[in-house]
Design an enzyme around this catalytic site. Structure first.
Site, short mmCIF file in Angstrom:
data_model
loop_
_atom_site.label_atom_id
_atom_site.label_comp_id
_atom_site.label_asym_id
_atom_site.label_seq_id
_atom_site.Cartn_x
_atom_site.Cartn_y
_atom_site.Cartn_z
N PHE A 113 0.85 -1.19 0.00
CA PHE A 113 0.00 0.00 0.00
C PHE A 113 0.89 1.25 0.00
O PHE A 113 1.83 1.33 0.80
CB PHE A 113 -0.89 -0.02 1.24
CG PHE A 113 -1.97 1.00 1.24
CD1 PHE A 113 -3.10 0.84 0.45
CD2 PHE A 113 -1.88 2.12 2.03
CE1 PHE A 113 -4.12 1.79 0.45
CE2 PHE A 113 -2.89 3.08 2.04
CZ PHE A 113 -4.01 2.91 1.26
N ASP A 184 2.00 -5.93 7.82
CA ASP A 184 0.78 -5.13 7.88
C ASP A 184 -0.41 -6.06 7.60
O ASP A 184 -0.47 -6.70 6.56
CB ASP A 184 0.87 -4.02 6.82
CG ASP A 184 -0.25 -3.00 6.94
OD1 ASP A 184 -1.35 -3.40 7.39
OD2 ASP A 184 -0.04 -1.83 6.60
N TYR A 209 -10.93 -0.46 10.97
CA TYR A 209 -12.14 0.03 10.29
C TYR A 209 -12.46 -0.77 9.04
O TYR A 209 -13.47 -0.51 8.40
CB TYR A 209 -12.02 1.52 9.94
CG TYR A 209 -10.78 1.91 9.18
CD1 TYR A 209 -10.69 1.71 7.81
CD2 TYR A 209 -9.69 2.49 9.83
CE1 TYR A 209 -9.54 2.05 7.11
CE2 TYR A 209 -8.54 2.84 9.15
CZ TYR A 209 -8.47 2.63 7.79
OH TYR A 209 -7.33 2.97 7.10
N LYS A 210 -11.60 -1.72 8.67
CA LYS A 210 -11.88 -2.54 7.48
C LYS A 210 -12.70 -3.76 7.93
O LYS A 210 -13.84 -3.60 8.32
CB LYS A 210 -10.57 -2.89 6.79
CG LYS A 210 -9.95 -1.63 6.15
CD LYS A 210 -8.56 -1.84 5.57
CE LYS A 210 -8.06 -0.53 4.96
NZ LYS A 210 -6.61 -0.51 4.74
N ARG A 356 -12.77 -3.56 -7.49
CA ARG A 356 -12.38 -4.37 -6.33
C ARG A 356 -13.61 -4.71 -5.49
O ARG A 356 -14.43 -3.83 -5.20
CB ARG A 356 -11.37 -3.57 -5.50
CG ARG A 356 -10.73 -4.36 -4.39
CD ARG A 356 -9.67 -3.53 -3.68
NE ARG A 356 -10.28 -2.43 -2.92
CZ ARG A 356 -9.68 -1.85 -1.88
NH1 ARG A 356 -8.46 -2.21 -1.51
NH2 ARG A 356 -10.27 -0.86 -1.23
C1 LIG Z 1 -5.96 0.82 4.58
C2 LIG Z 1 -4.48 0.76 4.65
C3 LIG Z 1 -3.74 1.80 5.22
C4 LIG Z 1 -4.40 3.05 5.69
O1 LIG Z 1 -3.68 3.71 6.67
P1 LIG Z 1 -4.38 4.81 7.58
O2 LIG Z 1 -3.27 5.51 8.25
O3 LIG Z 1 -5.31 4.11 8.51
O4 LIG Z 1 -5.16 5.72 6.68
C5 LIG Z 1 -2.37 1.63 5.32
N1 LIG Z 1 -1.75 0.50 4.88
C6 LIG Z 1 -2.45 -0.50 4.31
C7 LIG Z 1 -1.74 -1.72 3.83
C8 LIG Z 1 -3.83 -0.40 4.15
O5 LIG Z 1 -4.51 -1.36 3.56
#
Ligand SMILES: *Cc1c(COP(=O)(O)O)cnc(C)c1O
Length: 397
Positions: A113, A184, A209-210, A356
């Protein structure tokens, strides 16, 4: 066995909506609304500042952290919540690098990400110690692990394609070369079976939150392997990670174990929502979730390939190599997704051309999958996406 009809009844799902985006933002657990109202009115409203003790606000990051830890196989007392995932990535990576002072290389993959990679870039600049971030294709990661690498930083499930890394195998390989790992779990926690303890993962971060359904802006979590707990420098040395925050000492001393990974004031109202969301997981067996998720994604892939020949699968076909989401490529992917959303089927779009869809057995079943495919096929067959209003990009895709 998990009763998925029972878990579905615990969520508020708007009438006429098939929600295939719980991998990005989980829906509202019905109990969260009243739990948050209680935190606002009975706790904040009536207790005022005494809520930190009386309502247990100050202890909540560790209590909730442990409840998440149970879902991912973390040892009790080694997970805490707070901040956002990007910040926890920074903290974990900085902490891991400090444990490998002689090495300068951070290894990641090109499917990670962007925020994780951006945080690494910023950290390298702030450290100013000549660290280097190297990203390789996901399939090439294993070949690049050697004793020049300080930290292997990966997202277990690719946010775009759902491709799944083998956390246990890569961690074992990393450790054999003296490399520490930062995993992660943004698209793993609540989606697939994870066993941090068995995998010997060093630092683990993720968001709530996911798939965990704690609501927009809910805090992230971080878990540190017990063997590092007392050795690690938390990098973000905030007062609530201090050994004695209310001694107000002028100098920082890290708190005990995972407590030191706390930074500042925890988000009390958002923690109330998280608490209600985690209540649902108390009655859920992750093996059952994974089995149902595989059933749903396999059905979706088979049905779409039959009904929508203009889409190209952009996820691993082998369910053992896939998380709980499926991506399809289409040159007009953005417009197709907008047309779908207009018909009540909510997924999302990830540049450059990915549609997605996330599959969340707690509230999605085979009926919803079949209904969503029928609508998708109608949109593609009849070019219903080909309208200017579906092509105008919004800020969030
Ligand atoms: C959703 C996601 C994030 C989002 O990070 P936030 O700081 O909560 O906005 C970061 N890394 C990955 C791999 C994600 O899927």
């Amino acid at each position: 066995m998990t009763d998925f009809a029972a878990t579905k009844a615990l969520f508020h799902l708007p009438e006429g909506v098939i929600y295939l985006d719980g991998n990005s933002l989980g829906p509202l657990p019905k109990a969260a609304a009243s739990r948050v109202a209680q935190a606002v009115e009975a706790e904040w409203g009536e207790m005022l500042i005494t809520g930190w003790n009386k309502a247990g606000w100050m202890a909540q990051p560790g209590v909730l952290g442990d409840r998440i830890g149970r879902l991912i196989g973390a040892a009790p007392g080694h997970t805490v919540i707070g901040d956002t995932l990007s910040i926890k990535v920074y903290q974990a990576l900085a902490s891991a690098l400090a444990l490998r002072p002689g090495r300068k290389l951070i290894l990641s993959d090109t499917g990670n990400f962007p925020s994780d990679l951006y945080m690494a870039e910023g950290l390298i600049a702030a450290f100013g110690q000549g660290h280097v971030l190297k990203t390789v294709a996901p399939e090439a990661v294993a070949d690049q692990i050697d004793d020049s690498v300080a930290v292997l930083m990966l997202t277990e499930v690719d946010y775009r394609t759902g491709r799944l890394h083998n956390m246990a195998a890569l961690t074992a390989q990393a450790h054999a070369a003296g490399v520490l790992t930062v995993w992660d779990l943004a698209h793993s926690a609540g989606a697939i079976e994870v066993d941090l303890t068995a995998a010997q993962a060093d630092f683990v971060v993720g968001c709530t939150y996911k798939y965990l359904n704690a609501g927009p802006g809910a805090p992230a979590f971080i878990s540190v392997a017990p063997r590092h707990a007392e050795a690690v420098r938390p990098a973000l040395s905030g007062w609530l990670g201090h050994e004695a925050p209310f001694a107000f000492e002028p100098q920082y001393r890290p708190g005990r174990g995972i407590e030191r990974m706390r930074v500042g004031t925890p988000p009390v109202l958002q923690m109330a929502a998280l608490e209600a969301a985690l209540d649902i997981w108390e009655h859920v067996d992750m093996a059952a979730v994974r089995a149902r998720s595989i059933e749903l994604t396999e059905l979706f892939i088979a049905e779409v390939e039959t009904a929508c020949p203009s889409l190209t699968l952009n996820s691993p076909r082998d369910s053992a190599r896939r998380g709980s989401q499926v991506a399809w490529r289409h040159p007009e992917g953005y417009a197709v997704m907008q047309a779908l959303i207009a018909r009540g089927v909510i997924g999302d779009f990830r540049a450059p051309d990915n549609l997605r869809f996330g599959f969340t057995p707690l509230y999605i079943g085979t009926e919803e999958v079949r209904a969503a495919v029928a609508i998708l096929a109608d949109i593609l067959d009849n070019r219903l996406w080909d309208r200017p209003e579906y092509k105008a990009r919004a800020a969030v895709t």
